[in-house]
Design an enzyme around this catalytic site. Sequence first.
Site, PDB file in Angstrom:
ATOM      1  N   GLU A 131       0.876  -1.167   0.000  1.00  0.00           N
ATOM      2  CA  GLU A 131       0.000   0.000   0.000  1.00  0.00           C
ATOM      3  C   GLU A 131       0.916   1.219   0.000  1.00  0.00           C
ATOM      4  OE1 GLU A 131      -3.523   2.181   2.600  1.00  0.00           O
ATOM      5  OE2 GLU A 131      -2.620   0.328   3.352  1.00  0.00           O
ATOM      6  N   ASP A 139      -5.209   9.693   8.983  1.00  0.00           N
ATOM      7  CA  ASP A 139      -3.888   9.273   9.439  1.00  0.00           C
ATOM      8  C   ASP A 139      -3.523   9.854  10.791  1.00  0.00           C
ATOM      9  OD1 ASP A 139      -3.215   7.683   7.207  1.00  0.00           O
ATOM     10  OD2 ASP A 139      -2.819   9.482   6.036  1.00  0.00           O
ATOM     11  N   TYR A 142     -11.125  -3.374   2.725  1.00  0.00           N
ATOM     12  CA  TYR A 142     -10.233  -2.911   3.785  1.00  0.00           C
ATOM     13  C   TYR A 142     -11.081  -2.705   5.031  1.00  0.00           C
ATOM     14  CZ  TYR A 142      -6.367  -0.124   5.805  1.00  0.00           C
ATOM     15  OH  TYR A 142      -5.341   0.351   6.588  1.00  0.00           O
TER      16      TYR A 142
END
Length: 259
Positions: A48, A59, A171
């Site tokens: 990734e 993030d 995911y």
Amino acid sequence: MTDRIAAAFAGHDKRAALMPYLMGGYPDLDESRAAGEAAADAGADLIELGIPFSDPLADGPVIHEAGTRALAAGATPHAVLDVCEALARRLPVVLMVYANVVLAGGAEHFVRRAAGAGAAGLIVPDLPHEEAAELRAACDAEGIALVPLVAPTTTAERMAEIGADARGFVYAVSLTGTTGERAELPPELPALVERVRAAAELPVALGFGISTPAQARSVGELADGVIVGSRVVRAAGEGGAEAVRELVSGFSRALANGC
């Protein structure tokens, strides 16, 4: 390209496919390429690859800082796609990219560039499922998987909708919040993976919070793929490609059948 993702999940010799995350351009472009090659050497099945963005909402501090430093050093989407092209010769690369970067010049234009760089898939964490049809169509036209994310808070109805449109793999985000290393993983992971399996016929890869080989081994008993992000990015910043090689090798050994 989507066939490469399927082959990576079907063809590995571990409990689950191993997918390290690396930030393109961190610590610099050459080092990020070297780190990706080291990860491939050490047993990664997919990579990734993050494209740095100024406001990475999903993030945590490690990946956020890596993206900030990559941008300050001059990393651009085009330059990161060059890294993608080099790594895609070795293993499937799934780009993690924020919607502004994709849509700035038009979805079709970005997808064509990604396909030209050999990308096998895209993950766009801030693009809602309801707004993803145009990008999904562009990806389908180029043979790239638009990989969806689901979270512990995703409702059953929404999970079914996402599962029906999923490409490549799903995911599964292990926890609410942002990326980052965690001392413990949530006890609800088995139930989350089962919910995703019921909604989609594709492999399920679990990410967010996985930071030790022992955690990876536990996740590998549940899911089809294990995604390790912040810990790998930290290694890249602290010790470059050799640190990434050593770390990914440890995760690969932990996922080996018979361990």
